[in-house]
Design an enzyme around this catalytic site. Sequence first.
Site, PDB file in Angstrom:
ATOM      1  CB  ALA A 175      39.847 123.295  -7.859  1.00 41.09           C
TER       2      ALA A 175
ATOM      3  CD  GLU B  59      35.401 127.678   6.511  1.00 38.40           C
ATOM      4  OE1 GLU B  59      35.385 127.943   5.896  1.00 38.40           O
ATOM      5  OE2 GLU B  59      35.486 128.510   7.891  1.00 38.40           O
TER       6      GLU B  59
ATOM      7  CG  ASN C 124      38.072 116.786  -0.783  1.00 36.02           C
ATOM      8  OD1 ASN C 124      38.633 116.246  -0.558  1.00 36.02           O
ATOM      9  ND2 ASN C 124      37.395 118.221  -1.348  1.00 36.02           N
TER      10      ASN C 124
ATOM     11  CE1 TYR D  41      43.462 122.611   0.979  1.00 39.32           C
ATOM     12  CE2 TYR D  41      41.893 121.889   2.025  1.00 39.32           C
ATOM     13  CZ  TYR D  41      42.332 121.835   1.309  1.00 39.32           C
ATOM     14  OH  TYR D  41      41.705 122.725   0.422  1.00 39.32           O
TER      15      TYR D  41
HETATM   16  C1  COA Z   1      42.227 118.569  -3.367  1.00 33.23           C
HETATM   17  C2  COA Z   1      43.110 118.403  -4.391  1.00 33.23           C
HETATM   18  C3  COA Z   1      43.145 119.971  -4.457  1.00 33.23           C
HETATM   19  C4  COA Z   1      43.919 117.766  -4.665  1.00 33.23           C
HETATM   20  O1  COA Z   1      44.938 118.278  -5.451  1.00 33.23           O
HETATM   21  P1  COA Z   1      46.004 117.227  -6.503  1.00 33.23           P
HETATM   22  O2  COA Z   1      47.300 117.757  -7.376  1.00 33.23           O
HETATM   23  O3  COA Z   1      45.437 116.058  -6.886  1.00 33.23           O
HETATM   24  O4  COA Z   1      47.616 116.995  -5.025  1.00 33.23           O
HETATM   25  P2  COA Z   1      48.897 116.725  -4.740  1.00 33.23           P
HETATM   26  O5  COA Z   1      48.930 115.891  -5.523  1.00 33.23           O
HETATM   27  O6  COA Z   1      49.087 117.348  -5.158  1.00 33.23           O
HETATM   28  O7  COA Z   1      48.482 115.709  -3.161  1.00 33.23           O
HETATM   29  C5  COA Z   1      49.312 116.244  -2.718  1.00 33.23           C
HETATM   30  C6  COA Z   1      49.472 115.277  -1.475  1.00 33.23           C
HETATM   31  O8  COA Z   1      47.576 115.209  -0.990  1.00 33.23           O
HETATM   32  C7  COA Z   1      46.849 114.664  -0.229  1.00 33.23           C
HETATM   33  N1  COA Z   1      45.827 113.668  -1.685  1.00 33.23           N
HETATM   34  C8  COA Z   1      45.921 114.246  -2.732  1.00 33.23           C
HETATM   35  N2  COA Z   1      45.134 113.425  -3.838  1.00 33.23           N
HETATM   36  C9  COA Z   1      44.893 112.275  -2.652  1.00 33.23           C
HETATM   37  C10 COA Z   1      43.989 111.639  -2.646  1.00 33.23           C
HETATM   38  N3  COA Z   1      43.025 111.360  -3.845  1.00 33.23           N
HETATM   39  N4  COA Z   1      43.598 110.419  -1.789  1.00 33.23           N
HETATM   40  C11 COA Z   1      44.241 110.586  -0.752  1.00 33.23           C
HETATM   41  N5  COA Z   1      45.057 111.797  -0.293  1.00 33.23           N
HETATM   42  C12 COA Z   1      45.100 112.618  -1.382  1.00 33.23           C
HETATM   43  C13 COA Z   1      48.332 112.998  -0.835  1.00 33.23           C
HETATM   44  O9  COA Z   1      49.164 113.216   0.569  1.00 33.23           O
HETATM   45  C14 COA Z   1      49.353 113.597  -1.570  1.00 33.23           C
HETATM   46  O10 COA Z   1      50.649 113.189  -1.604  1.00 33.23           O
HETATM   47  P3  COA Z   1      50.959 112.295  -2.321  1.00 33.23           P
HETATM   48  O11 COA Z   1      51.092 112.510  -3.805  1.00 33.23           O
HETATM   49  O12 COA Z   1      52.779 112.057  -1.732  1.00 33.23           O
HETATM   50  O13 COA Z   1      50.161 111.118  -1.336  1.00 33.23           O
HETATM   51  C15 COA Z   1      42.782 117.760  -6.049  1.00 33.23           C
HETATM   52  O14 COA Z   1      41.818 116.654  -5.885  1.00 33.23           O
HETATM   53  C16 COA Z   1      40.969 118.667  -6.003  1.00 33.23           C
HETATM   54  O15 COA Z   1      40.598 119.824  -7.050  1.00 33.23           O
HETATM   55  N6  COA Z   1      39.822 118.284  -6.208  1.00 33.23           N
HETATM   56  C17 COA Z   1      38.230 118.679  -6.124  1.00 33.23           C
HETATM   57  C18 COA Z   1      38.436 119.994  -5.404  1.00 33.23           C
HETATM   58  C19 COA Z   1      38.603 119.892  -3.786  1.00 33.23           C
HETATM   59  O16 COA Z   1      37.793 119.361  -3.148  1.00 33.23           O
HETATM   60  N7  COA Z   1      39.024 121.393  -3.505  1.00 33.23           N
HETATM   61  C20 COA Z   1      39.387 121.567  -2.874  1.00 33.23           C
HETATM   62  C21 COA Z   1      38.102 122.517  -1.945  1.00 33.23           C
HETATM   63  S1  COA Z   1      38.679 122.621   0.086  1.00 33.23           S
END
Ligand code: COA
Length: 150
Positions: A70, A103, A108, A115
């Site tokens: 997260a 998983e 999402n 991933y």
């Molecule tokens: C999923 C999560 C951890 C991503 O974290 P983040 O720090 O925003 O992600 P990053 O900035 O490192 O993104 C890395 C890559 O992931 C993908 N990505 C991240 N957010 C995205 C979005 N909202 N839509 C599409 N692709 C996305 C992209 O490929 C991105 O690369 P880019 O920025 O060069 O396009 C964050 O959105 C989160 O905490 N979500 C809520 C909790 C959750 O769903 N956890 C996962 C449970 S399995």
Amino acid sequence: MIIRKMTEADLPQVCAIEKDCFSDPWSEESFAKSLQDKNNYYIVVEIDGEIVAYCGYWGIVDEGHIYNVAVKKEYRRQRIGYRMLKALLEEASGRGVDSFTLEVRASNQAAIGLYESLGFKPVGIRKDFYAKPREDAVIMWLESIQQFPL
Ligand SMILES: CC(C)(COP(=O)(O)OP(=O)(O)OC[C@H]1O[C@@H](n2cnc3c(N)ncnc32)[C@H](O)[C@@H]1OP(=O)(O)O)[C@@H](O)C(=O)NCCC(=O)NCCS
């Protein structure tokens, strides 16, 4: 930005993020128990003294299961999730873990995109794995860290 091992003192901040991110959040007690299990390893990302992200894995022999990924809302799309998971994979790799699984909710796209950017591939579905709301899980694997240049 500092990436370091999670400690029990971090749990109030971690759980506040957890509650904000998930409809079925882990309790502070569940995290505390996990931290005590030597097969688990959790890290946090800290910016100016504030915890903004966390994740962990459970490792057994050469296989790692990634949990609780997260990033705090205000800090998303800044590559923090990417850098944090890369650090987790590197740490695990140093302990002999080579393949990783996790998983993720089928809807999402943000997490699936994150991933995939780290080399994980969808390999199957667990029907109705999640509650609140009920949803399938996509099972993802990174078959060998050797295939992904960290
Ligand atoms: C999923 C999560 C951890 C991503 O974290 P983040 O720090 O925003 O992600 P990053 O900035 O490192 O993104 C890395 C890559 O992931 C993908 N990505 C991240 N957010 C995205 C979005 N909202 N839509 C599409 N692709 C996305 C992209 O490929 C991105 O690369 P880019 O920025 O060069 O396009 C964050 O959105 C989160 O905490 N979500 C809520 C909790 C959750 O769903 N956890 C996962 C449970 S399995």
